[in-house]
Write a protein that holds these residues in place. Sequence first.
Motif, mmCIF file in Angstrom:
data_model
loop_
_atom_site.group_PDB
_atom_site.id
_atom_site.type_symbol
_atom_site.label_atom_id
_atom_site.label_comp_id
_atom_site.label_asym_id
_atom_site.label_seq_id
_atom_site.Cartn_x
_atom_site.Cartn_y
_atom_site.Cartn_z
ATOM 1 N N VAL A 117 0.843 -1.193 0.000
ATOM 2 C CA VAL A 117 0.000 0.000 0.000
ATOM 3 C C VAL A 117 0.880 1.244 0.000
ATOM 4 N N PRO A 118 0.556 2.230 -0.877
ATOM 5 C CA PRO A 118 1.321 3.488 -0.852
ATOM 6 C C PRO A 118 0.858 4.373 0.311
ATOM 7 N N LEU A 119 1.811 4.870 1.066
ATOM 8 C CA LEU A 119 1.481 5.772 2.179
ATOM 9 C C LEU A 119 1.575 7.234 1.769
ATOM 10 N N PHE A 120 2.568 7.557 0.953
ATOM 11 C CA PHE A 120 2.726 8.935 0.473
ATOM 12 C C PHE A 120 3.389 8.897 -0.891
ATOM 13 N N THR A 121 2.751 9.523 -1.871
ATOM 14 C CA THR A 121 3.283 9.512 -3.245
ATOM 15 C C THR A 121 3.539 10.922 -3.778
ATOM 16 N N ALA B 9 4.287 0.773 2.316
ATOM 17 C CA ALA B 9 4.370 -0.287 3.315
ATOM 18 C C ALA B 9 3.922 -1.589 2.678
ATOM 19 N N PHE B 10 4.384 -2.695 3.278
ATOM 20 C CA PHE B 10 3.974 -3.993 2.760
ATOM 21 C C PHE B 10 3.906 -4.995 3.908
ATOM 22 N N ALA B 11 3.121 -6.028 3.697
ATOM 23 C CA ALA B 11 2.998 -7.130 4.643
ATOM 24 C C ALA B 11 2.757 -8.393 3.844
ATOM 25 N N GLU B 12 3.391 -9.490 4.308
ATOM 26 C CA GLU B 12 3.191 -10.743 3.606
ATOM 27 C C GLU B 12 3.206 -11.910 4.579
ATOM 28 N N VAL B 13 2.435 -12.903 4.266
ATOM 29 C CA VAL B 13 2.454 -14.168 5.000
ATOM 30 C C VAL B 13 2.701 -15.270 3.976
ATOM 31 N N ALA B 14 3.493 -16.279 4.387
ATOM 32 C CA ALA B 14 3.863 -17.320 3.433
ATOM 33 C C ALA B 14 4.028 -18.651 4.152
ATOM 34 N N LEU C 143 6.770 -7.854 7.738
ATOM 35 C CA LEU C 143 6.214 -6.499 7.723
ATOM 36 C C LEU C 143 7.332 -5.535 7.394
ATOM 37 N N GLY C 144 7.020 -4.510 6.613
ATOM 38 C CA GLY C 144 8.073 -3.560 6.295
ATOM 39 C C GLY C 144 7.552 -2.297 5.642
ATOM 40 N N ALA C 145 8.426 -1.346 5.476
ATOM 41 C CA ALA C 145 8.113 -0.082 4.808
ATOM 42 C C ALA C 145 9.343 0.331 4.020
ATOM 43 N N ARG C 146 9.099 1.169 2.996
ATOM 44 C CA ARG C 146 10.219 1.615 2.171
ATOM 45 C C ARG C 146 10.033 3.076 1.807
ATOM 46 N N LEU C 147 11.088 3.820 1.923
ATOM 47 C CA LEU C 147 11.110 5.223 1.491
ATOM 48 C C LEU C 147 12.077 5.337 0.319
ATOM 49 N N THR C 148 11.587 5.924 -0.769
ATOM 50 C CA THR C 148 12.419 6.164 -1.946
ATOM 51 C C THR C 148 12.380 7.650 -2.266
ATOM 52 N N TRP C 149 13.551 8.243 -2.349
ATOM 53 C CA TRP C 149 13.605 9.690 -2.598
ATOM 54 C C TRP C 149 14.711 9.953 -3.616
ATOM 55 N N ASN C 150 14.327 10.388 -4.799
ATOM 56 C CA ASN C 150 15.301 10.711 -5.816
ATOM 57 C C ASN C 150 15.949 12.050 -5.479
#
Length: 461
Positions: free
Chosen positions: A141-145, A313-318, A336-343
């Motif tokens: 899911v995108p939190l901020f775009t 953010a993302f979440a996965e079960v496997a 569970l995790g989150a990622r920030l990408t900033w060019n």
Amino acid sequence: MKKLLTFMLIATIGGSLLNASQSLSLESALEMLKSQNLEIKSAQIDIESALQDAKAASANHYGKLDFIQDFARSDDAGNVFGFKLSSREATFGDFGAQEFMSSLNPSSPNYVPDGDYTTPPSDLNYPDDRNYFQSKLKYEVPLFTGFKISSYEDIMESVTKIKKLEKSQVVNEKIYEMRKSFYDMALLEESISNLNVILSNIETLEAMTKEMIEVGYAKKVDLLEVKAKKGNVERLISQMESNKELLYHYISFLLNQKVTSIETPSLEIKTPSISSEEIVKNNLDIQKANRGLAIKESMVNVSKSAYYPMVGAFAEVATADDTFLGDASDHQSYTLGARLTWNIFNGGADYANVEKSRLDYLKTKTQVALANSGIELQIQKIKTEIDSFNKDIESLKKELALADEIYKNYEARYREKLSSMSDVIIKQSEQIQKILQLQQTINKRNERVFALEKLANGDER
């Protein structure tokens, strides 16, 4: 059952014949037009398609949930160990522990007093091949775009409104064509009626000429002139009847069904009293231009989103095993995790894109202002033309009345042998010319009135 079917068939045929025999009013035709015209139906489909695009843009807020099913078989050391580790089935034996412990056993032929730390373990490097089944649910899911998604939502909302405005334009265009067709039909019937009166007069003149020839007061050439004029009028009437048939075909085309009879309206059409300011404000082309301007403004915001970081953010079960869903509850895992990408830097391309979007916005803004001026000019032009046609119509009505009187006068003079048949025919030709000229002028005036109503979105005030 046969009797019931026969009764229903007779009732259906009777109803169809009744409907076919009824004359279609303009009001009914306009109502049918909105639901039956194929171009209007096509425009409605475009709206529904745009609504789905808008839903797709909004759906980006909610992220996506994927189910991923992997199947693999490998004897690659890294893969096999990874497979076992993912399914929580890795053992010390996978590291070659058994081989290592045997090297520490004095009774073993491979005994090494200090242990063997350099010999590669065969169990680790040369494992047996293994199946791998992994079932995974992953939600992102995108939190901020950088306001990109909301800007695209605004764009799709504007596109949807443009499609609705385009449908309204199609509806107005078809209403314009339908009303014009009905009034054209009224003009044709009026002209045919006038020409039939003239034809009746010619037939009276023909009979009178025959009588005068018998008593020696007229020549055969006079009769030939009368018959020639009679043929000319009959030809005009035939042409107008053909035009009526073509109009019926066109009305049928607009309504997507056969129409054979209509109720013709009064020829008098009032000029819309709506002000030029209201027309410009409500004009569909102007509204479309404003929506296009809103899209360009949103595109500027989309370009600016490149300056902001992207956070998701993302979440996965496997679960994993060497069989499908084997020991799924014991082998399950989650992440569970989150990622920030900033060019930080891309050679100034983001600035160039923002500037290009801003220039497109300024250009569209100028075009909107130009469209407003163009509509105002068009309104004034149409109103001036209507005023001019109104004056022409009043003048032509007087000229037609004068031509009628002159013809009657020359017809009476011919009976008294005070004028020639050529003079009578000439005056009758002038009478017909005035009728046709009046018809053409009324037709042009009505077309301009309809054009003004179309600019005013069909407002007939």
